[in-house]
Design a protein around this motif. Sequence first.
Motif, mmCIF file in Angstrom:
data_model
loop_
_atom_site.group_PDB
_atom_site.id
_atom_site.type_symbol
_atom_site.label_atom_id
_atom_site.label_comp_id
_atom_site.label_asym_id
_atom_site.label_seq_id
_atom_site.Cartn_x
_atom_site.Cartn_y
_atom_site.Cartn_z
ATOM 1 N N PRO A 1 -5.919 11.288 -82.705
ATOM 2 C CA PRO A 1 -6.953 12.181 -82.180
ATOM 3 C C PRO A 1 -6.991 12.136 -80.658
ATOM 4 C CG PRO A 1 -7.926 10.199 -83.122
ATOM 5 C CD PRO A 1 -6.486 10.165 -83.490
ATOM 6 N N ALA A 2 -7.484 13.194 -80.074
ATOM 7 C CA ALA A 2 -7.543 13.302 -78.614
ATOM 8 C C ALA A 2 -8.333 12.152 -77.998
ATOM 9 C CB ALA A 2 -8.163 14.641 -78.217
ATOM 10 N N SER A 3 -9.276 11.612 -78.744
ATOM 11 C CA SER A 3 -10.094 10.520 -78.208
ATOM 12 C C SER A 3 -9.283 9.239 -77.995
ATOM 13 C CB SER A 3 -11.262 10.234 -79.145
ATOM 14 O OG SER A 3 -10.806 9.904 -80.449
ATOM 15 N N ASP A 4 -8.107 9.165 -78.604
ATOM 16 C CA ASP A 4 -7.261 7.986 -78.434
ATOM 17 C C ASP A 4 -6.348 8.086 -77.216
ATOM 18 O OD1 ASP A 4 -8.301 6.677 -80.584
ATOM 19 O OD2 ASP A 4 -6.659 7.135 -81.963
ATOM 20 N N VAL A 5 -6.323 9.240 -76.562
ATOM 21 C CA VAL A 5 -5.503 9.400 -75.360
ATOM 22 C C VAL A 5 -6.279 8.830 -74.177
ATOM 23 C CG1 VAL A 5 -4.297 11.012 -73.853
ATOM 24 C CG2 VAL A 5 -4.418 11.460 -76.321
ATOM 25 N N LEU A 6 -5.771 7.746 -73.624
ATOM 26 C CA LEU A 6 -6.488 7.048 -72.562
ATOM 27 C C LEU A 6 -5.996 7.404 -71.171
ATOM 28 C CD1 LEU A 6 -6.707 3.525 -74.217
ATOM 29 C CD2 LEU A 6 -8.305 5.438 -74.383
ATOM 30 N N GLY A 7 -4.911 8.155 -71.093
ATOM 31 C CA GLY A 7 -4.404 8.560 -69.786
ATOM 32 C C GLY A 7 -2.915 8.814 -69.828
ATOM 33 N N GLU A 8 -2.371 9.257 -68.672
ATOM 34 C CA GLU A 8 -0.954 9.516 -68.504
ATOM 35 C C GLU A 8 -0.354 8.471 -67.576
ATOM 36 O OE1 GLU A 8 -0.816 13.380 -66.783
ATOM 37 O OE2 GLU A 8 -1.337 14.437 -68.647
ATOM 38 N N ALA A 9 0.938 8.253 -67.729
ATOM 39 C CA ALA A 9 1.625 7.310 -66.847
ATOM 40 C C ALA A 9 1.788 7.928 -65.465
ATOM 41 C CB ALA A 9 2.985 6.945 -67.427
ATOM 42 N N ASP A 10 1.593 7.141 -64.431
ATOM 43 C CA ASP A 10 1.779 7.623 -63.068
ATOM 44 C C ASP A 10 3.231 8.050 -62.866
ATOM 45 O OD1 ASP A 10 -0.834 7.037 -62.489
ATOM 46 O OD2 ASP A 10 -0.399 5.092 -61.566
ATOM 47 N N GLY A 11 3.420 9.291 -62.415
ATOM 48 C CA GLY A 11 4.756 9.787 -62.131
ATOM 49 C C GLY A 11 5.553 10.174 -63.356
ATOM 50 N N ALA A 12 4.986 10.026 -64.538
ATOM 51 C CA ALA A 12 5.678 10.390 -65.785
ATOM 52 C C ALA A 12 4.635 10.885 -66.771
ATOM 53 C CB ALA A 12 6.445 9.196 -66.350
ATOM 54 N N ARG A 13 4.133 12.072 -66.539
ATOM 55 C CA ARG A 13 2.995 12.586 -67.291
ATOM 56 C C ARG A 13 3.291 12.758 -68.777
ATOM 57 N NH1 ARG A 13 5.771 16.724 -65.148
ATOM 58 N NH2 ARG A 13 6.011 18.655 -66.348
ATOM 59 N N TRP A 14 4.587 12.738 -69.134
ATOM 60 C CA TRP A 14 4.965 12.894 -70.531
ATOM 61 C C TRP A 14 4.688 11.634 -71.356
ATOM 62 C CZ3 TRP A 14 8.213 13.663 -66.348
ATOM 63 C CH2 TRP A 14 9.066 12.600 -66.016
ATOM 64 N N TRP A 15 4.411 10.520 -70.690
ATOM 65 C CA TRP A 15 4.043 9.298 -71.389
ATOM 66 C C TRP A 15 2.519 9.166 -71.412
ATOM 67 C CZ3 TRP A 15 6.918 6.970 -74.629
ATOM 68 C CH2 TRP A 15 8.288 6.812 -74.422
ATOM 69 N N LEU A 16 1.978 9.052 -72.607
ATOM 70 C CA LEU A 16 0.542 8.908 -72.794
ATOM 71 C C LEU A 16 0.217 7.488 -73.228
ATOM 72 C CD1 LEU A 16 -0.136 12.183 -74.833
ATOM 73 C CD2 LEU A 16 -0.217 11.870 -72.342
ATOM 74 N N ASN A 17 -0.852 6.944 -72.678
ATOM 75 C CA ASN A 17 -1.338 5.629 -73.102
ATOM 76 C C ASN A 17 -2.284 5.851 -74.282
ATOM 77 O OD1 ASN A 17 -1.842 2.872 -73.136
ATOM 78 N ND2 ASN A 17 -3.518 3.032 -71.661
ATOM 79 N N ILE A 18 -1.862 5.369 -75.462
ATOM 80 C CA ILE A 18 -2.558 5.721 -76.691
ATOM 81 C C ILE A 18 -3.194 4.496 -77.344
ATOM 82 C CG2 ILE A 18 -2.300 6.752 -78.988
ATOM 83 C CD1 ILE A 18 -1.914 8.675 -76.602
ATOM 84 N N ARG A 19 -4.496 4.585 -77.556
ATOM 85 C CA ARG A 19 -5.198 3.532 -78.285
ATOM 86 C C ARG A 19 -4.645 3.454 -79.709
ATOM 87 N NH1 ARG A 19 -9.876 5.635 -78.221
ATOM 88 N NH2 ARG A 19 -10.753 4.568 -76.401
ATOM 89 N N GLY A 20 -4.327 2.231 -80.149
ATOM 90 C CA GLY A 20 -3.875 2.041 -81.523
ATOM 91 C C GLY A 20 -2.407 2.274 -81.761
ATOM 92 N N ALA A 21 -1.637 2.619 -80.720
ATOM 93 C CA ALA A 21 -0.192 2.779 -80.889
ATOM 94 C C ALA A 21 0.462 1.397 -80.883
ATOM 95 C CB ALA A 21 0.393 3.646 -79.776
#
Length: 287
Positions: free
Chosen positions: A83-103
């Motif tokens: 869910p969108a609520s698990d997306v905690l942010g993007e990696a600096d300089g690499a927006r295609w990497w998402l920091n995901i809660r529970g991954a």
Amino acid sequence: MLAPIHDDVLLPAATFEMGDAFGEGYPINGETPVHPVTVNSFRIDTTAVTNRMFNAFVAATGYRTEAERYGTSAVFHLLLEAPASDVLGEADGARWWLNIRGADWRHPRGIDSDWSTIPDHPAVQVSHNDAQAYCAWAGRRLPTEAEWEYAARGGLANKRYAWGDELHGRQGEHLCNIWQGEFPEFNSVEDGFLGTAPVRSFPPNGFGLYEVAGNVWEWCSDWYLPRYYRKSPSINPQGPTIGAGRVMRGGSYLCHESYCNRYRVAARTSNTPESSSGNTGFRTVAL
């Protein structure tokens, strides 16, 4: 639970030419000079460690990976299953990497994914420290960088890829799992896979090793220093005694000539030992 049987091959002792013979490597990665390296005989896995194998380790030991302990890990944006609520942010300089809660390795794409649906895919979301823990349990070890490159070359000398100099086969067939299209927004999936592929999806190299190019990055035992090749030992090099991270080899499903052509057999990069992501795994060597 007993450790899984590792399908490995015995490689003879040999001397080979290690490094980038084409001048195509990234200068920051230190893929040159090409230099002769001698390695002793060793047995190496024909595939990356799979989810099924890693689950056996966790079931036997109760081990919790670093991603599980941290509570988050990196997932490629087009693969997100959370869910969108698990997306905690993007990696600096690499927006295609998402920091995901529970991954984590159980949920490689987020909480709505599960390893059991892809048991024969490489285990990912595994840090270098996690890989070392698996090896300690299984009575194995990670390959040195020199062993990895010797094995990946499959007996070929000074070639660009593990199978030769051309990216595709004679009939235009895909020989590895990498990105096709416009990175990072559009993947045409011509090779059949947007993310990881099951092990043994592509032809083996001359030594019988599968997916030594693309699919997932593979941890090696060495610390990483870009200048190491300038003075590395010629016999069984073990890597420098210190470094900014641990060596990773082989590239992944995200590699593309426009941004990361590290599916070349000489290509190298690194990450910190505690880091994990959705495109990093490992294979092992017998003690």
